[in-house]
Design an enzyme around this catalytic site. Structure first.
Site, PDB file in Angstrom:
ATOM      1  N   GLU A 209      41.578  26.980  50.447  1.00 64.85           N
ATOM      2  CA  GLU A 209      42.328  26.645  51.655  1.00 64.85           C
ATOM      3  C   GLU A 209      43.542  27.551  51.836  1.00 64.85           C
ATOM      4  O   GLU A 209      43.972  27.821  52.960  1.00 64.85           O
ATOM      5  CB  GLU A 209      42.772  25.180  51.571  1.00 64.85           C
ATOM      6  CG  GLU A 209      43.505  24.665  52.788  1.00 64.85           C
ATOM      7  CD  GLU A 209      43.956  23.233  52.590  1.00 64.85           C
ATOM      8  OE1 GLU A 209      43.491  22.358  53.335  1.00 64.85           O
ATOM      9  OE2 GLU A 209      44.776  22.986  51.672  1.00 64.85           O
TER      10      GLU A 209
ATOM     11  N   CYS B  62      43.073  44.461  31.958  1.00 65.02           N
ATOM     12  CA  CYS B  62      43.117  44.048  30.551  1.00 65.02           C
ATOM     13  C   CYS B  62      41.906  43.177  30.219  1.00 65.02           C
ATOM     14  O   CYS B  62      41.533  42.294  30.989  1.00 65.02           O
ATOM     15  CB  CYS B  62      44.403  43.273  30.280  1.00 65.02           C
ATOM     16  SG  CYS B  62      44.642  42.852  28.547  1.00 65.02           S
TER      17      CYS B  62
ATOM     18  N   ARG C 137      49.599  50.357  20.132  1.00 63.55           N
ATOM     19  CA  ARG C 137      49.921  49.121  20.855  1.00 63.55           C
ATOM     20  C   ARG C 137      48.953  48.008  20.477  1.00 63.55           C
ATOM     21  O   ARG C 137      49.298  46.823  20.513  1.00 63.55           O
ATOM     22  CB  ARG C 137      49.874  49.374  22.363  1.00 63.55           C
ATOM     23  CG  ARG C 137      50.403  48.230  23.213  1.00 63.55           C
ATOM     24  CD  ARG C 137      50.333  48.563  24.699  1.00 63.55           C
ATOM     25  NE  ARG C 137      51.125  47.624  25.476  1.00 63.55           N
ATOM     26  CZ  ARG C 137      50.679  46.444  25.888  1.00 63.55           C
ATOM     27  NH1 ARG C 137      49.439  46.072  25.601  1.00 63.55           N
ATOM     28  NH2 ARG C 137      51.460  45.640  26.586  1.00 63.55           N
TER      29      ARG C 137
ATOM     30  N   TYR D 192      43.612  54.139  37.939  1.00 63.47           N
ATOM     31  CA  TYR D 192      44.428  53.113  37.277  1.00 63.47           C
ATOM     32  C   TYR D 192      43.666  52.624  36.056  1.00 63.47           C
ATOM     33  O   TYR D 192      42.491  52.272  36.151  1.00 63.47           O
ATOM     34  CB  TYR D 192      44.702  51.960  38.238  1.00 63.47           C
ATOM     35  CG  TYR D 192      45.494  50.816  37.639  1.00 63.47           C
ATOM     36  CD1 TYR D 192      46.669  51.050  36.918  1.00 63.47           C
ATOM     37  CD2 TYR D 192      45.082  49.499  37.802  1.00 63.47           C
ATOM     38  CE1 TYR D 192      47.397  49.998  36.386  1.00 63.47           C
ATOM     39  CE2 TYR D 192      45.806  48.440  37.278  1.00 63.47           C
ATOM     40  CZ  TYR D 192      46.958  48.701  36.568  1.00 63.47           C
ATOM     41  OH  TYR D 192      47.684  47.662  36.032  1.00 63.47           O
TER      42      TYR D 192
ATOM     43  N   GLU E 130      40.656  47.161  24.637  1.00 63.14           N
ATOM     44  CA  GLU E 130      41.017  45.882  25.248  1.00 63.14           C
ATOM     45  C   GLU E 130      41.456  46.105  26.692  1.00 63.14           C
ATOM     46  O   GLU E 130      42.335  45.408  27.205  1.00 63.14           O
ATOM     47  CB  GLU E 130      42.119  45.193  24.436  1.00 63.14           C
ATOM     48  CG  GLU E 130      41.658  44.759  23.054  1.00 63.14           C
ATOM     49  CD  GLU E 130      42.726  44.028  22.259  1.00 63.14           C
ATOM     50  OE1 GLU E 130      43.590  43.374  22.890  1.00 63.14           O
ATOM     51  OE2 GLU E 130      42.709  44.121  21.014  1.00 63.14           O
TER      52      GLU E 130
ATOM     53  N   ILE F  37      49.886  37.836  27.623  1.00 66.46           N
ATOM     54  CA  ILE F  37      48.797  38.259  26.741  1.00 66.46           C
ATOM     55  C   ILE F  37      47.499  38.210  27.543  1.00 66.46           C
ATOM     56  O   ILE F  37      46.918  37.153  27.764  1.00 66.46           O
ATOM     57  CB  ILE F  37      48.676  37.351  25.496  1.00 66.46           C
ATOM     58  CG1 ILE F  37      49.975  37.327  24.693  1.00 66.46           C
ATOM     59  CG2 ILE F  37      47.510  37.825  24.617  1.00 66.46           C
ATOM     60  CD1 ILE F  37      50.307  38.607  23.984  1.00 66.46           C
TER      61      ILE F  37
END
Length: 488
Positions: free
Chosen positions: A471, A307, A403, A387, A417, A301
Site C-alpha cells: 500500500e 552484500c 575486511r 558498483y 560476501e 551486518i
C-alpha cells in the site's frame, strides 16, 4: 541461553513506518546538522561509504561541500590514499596556513606537475625551504606560452610588484584586495616570510557552498578507511599526516578481538583523531567498541544491496532493530552511531535516524552519481556506473580481503560476501543529495521534529505487514514518467 535461541524478533525498513505527529514545523525550517564527535560536525547526516566504487577525493570533496562527509576507501596504496585525503583537505580553505611553495631553482616541469596533481592555478616562490622568504609567484598565466618545461622557475615567475597581506587578514579584507588589484592569489607574509595564502577560488567556494562541512581551519572534512591488515600502522600514520579528520576502522565484524585491539591502539596513538569502528549489529558489540575508545560506532551486518553476508554466512540482524539496539547502548555512553546499509529511499534515511542513528552511510544511492569513481557503462541505451561490494571477488583482490578476515588467503581461495553489478547513472551528487534531504525534511515536518535530536528522542514507529508495504508504494497504476526520488 538454549531456551532463548529464537526469542529475538527483528525488523527492517520495510517493516515499519513513522507515525505522523502534531507539528508546527515546516520542512524548510528543520535543522539537519549533527555532531558526531568533538571535532566532527556535519550539516547533513549523510556519509558516503568507503567503497572503491563510491568514494575517492572527488566524491569526498562533493560530499563535504554539501555538508556531509566522504570516506576514502582503502583499496589503494598507502601513499595514494594519503594523496586522496590531501586533495580533499587542500581543495578549498578559508586561509591556507601551509601552502605549497617552490624555489626559483626548480624547473617549470616540477611546478606544472604540482599544480596539475592538486588542481591549483598557481604557487608562491620562496628563496629556500628554510627561510621561505617570498620572492615571486608562478601562475597559469606565466606558463601559458612555455614550450621548454626544463627551464628554471626563476626565468618565468612574476617577481615585481607582488601584492601581499599580513597574517591575520580576514576573508572580507582579502576579497577587497584581490578585487582591487585584479589578482587571484594573496600570499600572507610576516617579516617577508611566507606564512599563508588566500585565493579568490576559496572565497567563491565559501559563498557557493555556505553549509560545507569544515574543520577548525576552514578546510573540508575528510575521512578515510583503514583495516586490521599489516600495513594499518603506516597507513594510519600517513593519513594523519595528510590531515585526515576521522579514521574508519572498517571490518565486516567489529565485535572481534583484532578490531577491538586496533581501536585501542589507534585511539591511544592519535587521541585527537575521531575514530569510527564497525561494523556491528548488537548492543554488546557497541559497548565493547566504545569501551575500547571508539568515538563513533558503525552499525550494519549484511543489509547492503551488494552484500551477501546474510545468505553466505547466515549472519546478521535486520537493520532497524540493529540500529535501535546499538543506539540504546550508545545513549549510555553519550556517543553516536552511524546506520550503514540497506537504505533504498529517503524514507529509509529518516527511519534510520529516528531509530537512533546520528547519521547514515550510503553506498548504492550515491554510486551512480557523477562523482563516484565507478566506471561508466552503456547498457541497452542507458548509462550506468559500476558498483560492487567490498566483499566481492574484484574488491577483495584489490585489497579489501582483510575486511572479511581473509588476508592470508590467495584469490582462488577467497569466499566472497558481496557481488559486482551496475547502478543507473544519476548525474551530479548535489541533485541526489537535494532529493534525499528533501525527503528527510518532509519526514521531520510530519513528525514535528525541528532537529535530529528531537527526531531520535520522540519519533514513534508503527509496524506493518506485506500488505502495508504494498500500500505504501505506487499501486494499481503504470508509471509513465520517472520521478527523481523514486524507482522500484
Amino acid at each position: 541461553m538454549w531456551e532463548n535461541k529464537f526469542a529475538k524478533e527483528s525488523l527492517t525498513f520495510d517493516d515499519v513506518l513513522l507515525i505522523p505527529a502534531a507539528s508546527d514545523v515546516l520542512p524548510s525550517d528543520v535543522d539537519l546538522s549533527v555532531k558526531l564527535s568533538d571535532k566532527i560536525k556535519l550539516n547533513i547526516p549523510v556519509i558516503s561509504a568507503g567503497m572503491d566504487t563510491v568514494t575517492e577525493s572527488k566524491m569526498a570533496i562533493a560530499m563535504a561541500r554539501q555538508g556531509g562527509l566522504g570516506v576514502i576507501h582503502k583499496n589503494m596504496g598507502v601513499e595514494e590514499q594519503a594523496d586522496e585525503v590531501q586533495k580533499v583537505k587542500r581543495s578549498e580553505n578559508g586561509v591556507i596556513s601551509n601552502p605549497f611553495f617552490l624555489t626559483p631553482e626548480e624547473s617549470v616541469y616540477e611546478a606544472e606537475a604540482l599544480m596539475g596533481k592538486y588542481r591549483i592555478s598557481g604557487v608562491p616562490i620562496v628563496d629556500n625551504q628554510e627561510d621561505r622568504k617570498l620572492i615571486g609567484i608562478l601562475t597559469n598565466r606565466d606558463l601559458r606560452f612555455i614550450e621548454d618545461f626544463s627551464i628554471k622557475i626563476s626565468d618565468v615567475m612574476t617577481k615585481d610588484n607582488l601584492i601581499t597581506a599580513p597574517v591575520g587578514t580576514t576573508l572580507d579584507e582579502a576579497e577587497a584586495i584581490l578585487q582591487k588589484h585584479k589578482i587571484e592569489k594573496l600570499p600572507l607574509v610576516e617579516n617577508g616570510r611566507l606564512e599563508g595564502l588566500i585565493t579568490i577560488k576559496d572565497i567563491e567556494k565559501v559563498l557557493e557552498f555556505p553549509y560545507a562541512a569544515k574543520d577548525e581551519h576552514g578546510r573540508l572534512l575528510a575521512a578515510a578507511a583503514i583495516g586490521t591488515s599489516k600495513d594499518t600502522e603506516i597507513r594510519a600514520q600517513k593519513l594523519v599526516e595528510a590531515g585526515v579528520d576521522a579514521l574508519i576502522i572498517d571490518t565486516a565484524h567489529g565485535h572481534s578481538k583484532g578490531v577491538i585491539n586496533q581501536v585501542k591502539h589507534i585511539k591511544e596513538t592519535y587521541p585527537e583523531i575521531t575514530v569510527v569502528a564497525g561494523n556491528v549489529a548488537t548492543a554488546e558489540a557497541t559497548r565493547a567498541l566504545f569501551e575500547a575508545g571508539a568515538d563513533v560506532v558503525k552499525v550494519g551486518i549484511g543489509p547492503g544491496s551488494i552484500c551477501t553476508t546474510r545468505v553466505v554466512a547466515g549472519v546478521g540482524v535486520p537493520q532497524i532493530t540493529a540500529v535501535y539496539d546499538c543506539a540504546t547502548e550508545a545513549r549510555k555512553h553519550g556517543k553516536a552511531i552511524i546506520a550503514d546499509g540497506g537504505i533504498k529511499f529517503s524514507g529509509d534515511i529518516i527511519k534510520a535516524l529516528a531509530a537512533g542513528g546520528h547519521a547514515v552511510m550510503l553506498g548504492s544511492l550515491l554510486a551512480g552519481t557523477e562523482e563516484s569513481p565507478g566506471a561508466t557503462e552503456v547498457f541497452q541505451g542507458r548509462q550506468y556506473k559500476v558498483y560492487r561490494g567490498m566483499g566481492s571477488l574484484g574488491a577483495m583482490e584489490k585489497g579489501s580481503n582483510d575486511r572479511y578476515f581473509q588476508e592470508d588467503k590467495t584469490p582462488r581461495k577467497f569466499v566472497p560476501e558481496g557481488i559486482e553489478g551496475r547502478t543507473a547513472y544519476k548525474g551530479p551528487l548535489q541533485d541526489t543529495i537535494y532529493q534525499l534531504m528533501g525527503g528527510v525534511r518532509a519526514g521531520m515536518g510530519y513528525t514535528g521534529s525541528e532537529n535530529l535530536k528531537k527526531l531520535r528522542e520522540e519519533a514513534q514507529f508503527t509496524r506493518m505487514g506485506p500488505a502495508g508495504l504494498a500500500e505504501s508504494h505506487p499501486h494499481n497504476v503504470q508509471i509513465t514518467k520517472e520521478s527523481p526520488n523514486y524507482s522500484f
